[in-house]
Design an enzyme around this catalytic site. Structure first.
Site, short mmCIF file in Angstrom:
data_model
loop_
_atom_site.label_atom_id
_atom_site.label_comp_id
_atom_site.label_asym_id
_atom_site.label_seq_id
_atom_site.Cartn_x
_atom_site.Cartn_y
_atom_site.Cartn_z
N GLU A 6 0.87 -1.17 0.00
CA GLU A 6 0.00 0.00 0.00
C GLU A 6 0.91 1.23 0.00
OE1 GLU A 6 -2.88 2.42 3.12
OE2 GLU A 6 -2.51 0.28 3.44
N ALA A 7 0.96 1.93 -1.12
CA ALA A 7 1.91 3.03 -1.28
C ALA A 7 1.21 4.38 -1.14
CB ALA A 7 2.59 2.94 -2.63
N GLY A 8 1.73 5.20 -0.23
CA GLY A 8 1.22 6.55 -0.05
C GLY A 8 2.23 7.56 -0.56
N ASN A 9 2.05 8.81 -0.15
CA ASN A 9 2.94 9.86 -0.63
C ASN A 9 4.33 9.78 -0.01
OD1 ASN A 9 1.34 11.69 -2.44
ND2 ASN A 9 -0.05 11.58 -0.70
N ASP A 99 -7.32 3.93 -2.63
CA ASP A 99 -7.39 3.59 -1.20
C ASP A 99 -8.84 3.56 -0.73
OD1 ASP A 99 -7.52 6.35 -1.66
OD2 ASP A 99 -6.48 6.87 0.20
N THR A 174 -4.87 29.50 24.13
CA THR A 174 -4.78 29.42 22.66
C THR A 174 -4.41 28.03 22.18
OG1 THR A 174 -4.19 31.75 22.48
CG2 THR A 174 -3.56 30.33 20.65
#
Length: 243
Positions: A6-9, A99, A174
């Site tokens: 499974e290849a992502g960025n 995906d 904040t």
């Protein structure tokens, strides 16, 4: 044995699929280390590499090159209009991320019921599917880290200093205001989407949460939902076994 990728960025997940149909996740690695990870595996009787990619074409080319050098067949899984009982909602079906497609395919095999799938990573994706497997479409939005980064990089006096707490309350400072505001945006999107899904489906859907960003949701809020991991690999495994 087959190898699933499974290849992502920036990262890839690599798993081994055995002849009995079960797969074992080997790990999540930086994309630049893929060749180093695969090299020893390909010496152990691998019959095929099956992969899906939402990353740059360079990663796809690298996988193809590695398999060619090792003389091992390779199959790249891509989004289809209809397969494994799932009908894609997109008229230009190829533009639904693979995906998301594989996640729909994996969930369809487990739940023959109306479903909502919320996958939270860098982006949040929200998809709706009927009992018959018809995809009704969905949404894409920034995930928690991306929202945080956007605010921090485009303002001068807003900051965040640590991990958020488990509760989601109004903040008196904040840092907590930003963190809880981003988390509330995720919850608000999901709740609004669920209201629309119930109206379209005419019933209460099963809700599946997946992705590393689920940890940013209030723990008590999602306790009645199904939690899943590695759904893309599950979909890949199905293609590896049946195609």
């Amino acid at each position: 044995m087959q190898i699933l990728i499974e290849a992502g960025n920036s990262y890839v997940k690599v798993a081994q699929l055995f002849e009995d149909g079960h797969f074992t996740l080997l790990g999540r690695y930086p994309s630049r280390k893929l060749e180093m990870v695969l090299e020893p595996l390909l010496e152990n009787g691998v019959t095929r590499i099956v992969f899906a990619s939402v990353g740059p074409v360079e990663i796809d080319n690298s996988i193809q090159r590695i398999s060619q050098l090792a003389n091992i067949p390779v199959m790249q899984v891509k989004t289809l209009k209809k397969d494994f009982g799932v009908k894609n909602a997109y008229s230009e079906y190829q533009y639904l991320g693979v995906d998301r497609w594989l996640t729909l395919v994996a969930i369809r095999q487990e739940f023959k019921a109306p479903t909502v799938i919320v996958d939270i990573g860098t982006a949040l994706t929200f998809d709706v599917m009927t009992e018959e497997g018809k995809h009704l479409g969905g949404w894409i939005a920034p995930g928690y880290q991306l929202m945080m980064k956007s605010v921090l990089e485009n303002t001068t006096k807003v900051f965040a200093d640590r991990e958020h707490s488990d509760t989601l309350t109004f903040a008196d400072n904040t840092a907590d205001g930003l963190k809880n505001g981003c988390r509330a945006a995720l919850v608000g999107l999901i709740e609004y989407g669920l209201a629309q899904a119930r109206e379209r489906l005419k019933t209460e859907p099963k809700v599946i949460l997946c992705g590393g960003g689920v940890r940013h949701l209030p723990q008590h809020w999602g306790k009645d939902f199904y939690h899943r991991s590695d759904l893309v690999l599950e979909g890949l495994a199905l293609y590896a076994k049946c195609r």
